[in-house]
Design an enzyme around this catalytic site. Structure first.
Site, PDB file in Angstrom:
ATOM      1  N   TRP A 126       0.815  -1.218   0.000  1.00  0.00           N
ATOM      2  CA  TRP A 126       0.000   0.000   0.000  1.00  0.00           C
ATOM      3  C   TRP A 126       0.844   1.261   0.000  1.00  0.00           C
ATOM      4  O   TRP A 126       0.458   2.275  -0.600  1.00  0.00           O
ATOM      5  CB  TRP A 126      -0.995  -0.005   1.158  1.00  0.00           C
ATOM      6  CG  TRP A 126      -1.956  -1.150   1.046  1.00  0.00           C
ATOM      7  CD1 TRP A 126      -2.091  -2.190   1.915  1.00  0.00           C
ATOM      8  CD2 TRP A 126      -2.891  -1.403  -0.020  1.00  0.00           C
ATOM      9  NE1 TRP A 126      -3.045  -3.060   1.453  1.00  0.00           N
ATOM     10  CE2 TRP A 126      -3.549  -2.613   0.282  1.00  0.00           C
ATOM     11  CE3 TRP A 126      -3.218  -0.730  -1.203  1.00  0.00           C
ATOM     12  CZ2 TRP A 126      -4.528  -3.160  -0.555  1.00  0.00           C
ATOM     13  CZ3 TRP A 126      -4.199  -1.273  -2.022  1.00  0.00           C
ATOM     14  CH2 TRP A 126      -4.838  -2.455  -1.699  1.00  0.00           C
ATOM     15  N   ASP A 152      -1.801   6.649   6.228  1.00  0.00           N
ATOM     16  CA  ASP A 152      -2.859   5.750   5.770  1.00  0.00           C
ATOM     17  C   ASP A 152      -3.165   4.812   6.934  1.00  0.00           C
ATOM     18  O   ASP A 152      -2.333   3.997   7.320  1.00  0.00           O
ATOM     19  CB  ASP A 152      -2.355   4.968   4.548  1.00  0.00           C
ATOM     20  CG  ASP A 152      -3.332   3.893   4.062  1.00  0.00           C
ATOM     21  OD1 ASP A 152      -4.389   3.704   4.696  1.00  0.00           O
ATOM     22  OD2 ASP A 152      -3.020   3.241   3.036  1.00  0.00           O
ATOM     23  N   LYS A 165     -12.215  -2.008   6.040  1.00  0.00           N
ATOM     24  CA  LYS A 165     -11.502  -2.951   6.900  1.00  0.00           C
ATOM     25  C   LYS A 165     -12.121  -2.974   8.299  1.00  0.00           C
ATOM     26  O   LYS A 165     -12.328  -4.016   8.869  1.00  0.00           O
ATOM     27  CB  LYS A 165     -10.014  -2.572   6.997  1.00  0.00           C
ATOM     28  CG  LYS A 165      -9.340  -2.291   5.662  1.00  0.00           C
ATOM     29  CD  LYS A 165      -9.118  -3.535   4.824  1.00  0.00           C
ATOM     30  CE  LYS A 165      -8.921  -3.258   3.347  1.00  0.00           C
ATOM     31  NZ  LYS A 165      -7.791  -2.419   2.996  1.00  0.00           N
TER      32      LYS A 165
HETATM   33  C1  LIG Z   1      -7.204  -1.912   1.583  1.00  0.00           C
HETATM   34  C2  LIG Z   1      -6.184  -0.865   1.745  1.00  0.00           C
HETATM   35  C3  LIG Z   1      -6.051   0.210   0.829  1.00  0.00           C
HETATM   36  C4  LIG Z   1      -6.868   0.310  -0.434  1.00  0.00           C
HETATM   37  O1  LIG Z   1      -8.180   0.666  -0.182  1.00  0.00           O
HETATM   38  P1  LIG Z   1      -9.231   0.892  -1.382  1.00  0.00           P
HETATM   39  O2  LIG Z   1     -10.399   1.461  -0.666  1.00  0.00           O
HETATM   40  O3  LIG Z   1      -9.494  -0.455  -1.991  1.00  0.00           O
HETATM   41  O4  LIG Z   1      -8.632   1.814  -2.360  1.00  0.00           O
HETATM   42  C5  LIG Z   1      -5.100   1.167   1.092  1.00  0.00           C
HETATM   43  N1  LIG Z   1      -4.318   1.112   2.182  1.00  0.00           N
HETATM   44  C6  LIG Z   1      -4.419   0.091   3.077  1.00  0.00           C
HETATM   45  C7  LIG Z   1      -3.524   0.081   4.276  1.00  0.00           C
HETATM   46  C8  LIG Z   1      -5.346  -0.913   2.880  1.00  0.00           C
HETATM   47  O5  LIG Z   1      -5.443  -1.922   3.773  1.00  0.00           O
END
Ligand SMILES: *Cc1c(COP(=O)(O)O)cnc(C)c1O
Length: 358
Positions: free
Chosen positions: A99, A166, A190
């Site tokens: 990511w 993030d 998540k």
């Molecule tokens: C799942 C995830 C993403 C991507 O998320 P999307 O909503 O599918 O774009 C980005 N960063 C992390 C840490 C993730 O677990």
């Protein structure tokens, strides 16, 4: 058979949240209308949006000089929105896996990227520490929980430049010192809500630091100025988010949530360390509380497909590791009940006995 849902994302949501969402889809707030068929510009929905913002602020202890907004597009859209708004010359990124790599790729469309630290040398099995952060960076970017590799920052780092994070996969799993960050964002699927919703928490002073002219939807000020209502927001996802936030509050907030998450992860990591058939893949001090990765121990590698079938037959869902890591990954997000973790531990013990007895 009872299913134990360890999916990495989209992932498990609390039962009470799903029940309330199901009811609201049929009849929202006794209006006789479905939540999916109302205008977002109604008092009923605006109340939901405002409550979600207020609860998010309360639970995460977000100071007053921060704004919070919700927008569509997923976390991946922020990979380019963030540098579009704030990368003028050079930004620092810590590369801790897939990511952050994806975020680095998008940032390069807007300026120079300095990778100030990386754990790629050991297949992202640890969190780099003690690295130097140059003072001339526009910002420093980290991913606090690496969903795929199962590593997680255990402290909120100090940064001399604005710190962006993030937190897609560990948001609201533990208390965070928000003051240390200039921007926190993540996808909701998540730990909070279904896919398609992104939350952004941003310190006020950043709003004046947008570095270029941007299309309206890309500029952060659009979403702050219009309180997440410049265009139609993801109404259903915001409703579910609000229900999840109420559920976290009912459990006692983030201190309580964190305690439960420590307990759950502790149970599973203890078994991984004890059981001679398995081993963890991440440095102990950096192990994620949310995404718990493990593989068959040396000498037992061939048993992986058999364990997968064995676990599946006992109701375990979503424990296959990401193809880049292999083995197994049990995602133990907030809504994953302790009973499911106990069931997985029992399953690993039962498998051990079976192998021993043949
Ligand atoms: C799942 C995830 C993403 C991507 O998320 P999307 O909503 O599918 O774009 C980005 N960063 C992390 C840490 C993730 O677990």
């Amino acid at each position: 058979m009872k299913k134990h849902n360890f999916n990495a994302g989209p992932s498990i949501l609390p039962d009470v949240v799903l029940q309330n969402a199901a009811k609201a889809i049929i009849d929202f707030n006794g209006t006789g209308l479905s939540l999916l068929s109302i205008s977002h510009r109604t008092k009923d929905f605006e109340d939901v949006l405002n409550e979600a913002q207020a609860l998010f602020r309360e639970l995460l202890d977000i100071p007053e000089n921060y704004k919070i907004f919700f927008v569509g597009g997923g976390a991946s859209t922020q990979f380019f929105h963030i540098p579009a708004n704030f990368l003028k010359t050079k930004a620092g990124y810590v590369n801790t896996g897939v990511w952050s790599k994806k975020a680095i790729k998008e940032a390069k469309y807007y300026g120079e990227v300095q990778v100030v630290a990386t754990s790629e040398d050991r297949n992202f099995t640890y969190i780099p520490k003690g690295f130097e952060i140059p003072a001339d960076l526009d910002y420093l970017y980290i991913c606090t929980n690496n969903t795929i590799y199962g590593s997680e920052y255990k402290t909120d780092i100090d940064s001399p430049v604005p710190l962006f994070a993030d937190m897609s996969s560990d948001i609201l799993s533990r208390p965070v010192d928000v003051k240390k960050y200039a921007l926190i964002y993540g996808g909701a699927q998540k730990n909070l809500s279904p896919a398609g919703l992104t939350f952004v928490i941003i310190r006020d002073d950043m709003l004046e630091k947008v570095v270029r002219e941007l299309p309206t939807m890309v500029n952060v000020n659009t979403h702050v100025d219009n309180n997440s209502m410049f265009n139609t927001p993801p109404v259903f996802q915001i409703y579910v988010l609000n229900e999840t936030l109420k559920w976290i509050k009912s459990l006692g907030g983030l201190d309580a949530m964190y305690k439960i998450n420590l307990e759950k992860a502790g149970l599973l990591y203890d078994e991984i360390d004890r059981n001679p058939l398995f081993r963890g893949t991440v440095e102990k001090e950096d192990r994620s509380l949310m995404n718990i990765c493990f593989v068959m121990a040396e000498g037992y590698e061939d048993l992986a497909p058999e364990f997968m079938e064995f676990a599946k037959a006992r109701g375990m869902v979503g424990i296959k590791g990401h193809r880049l890591v292999g083995g197994f990954r049990a995602s133990c997000y907030n809504a994953c009940p302790k009973e499911s973790v106990e069931a997985l531990v029992a399953c690993m013990q039962e498998f051990e006995q079976m192998v021993k007895n043949r």
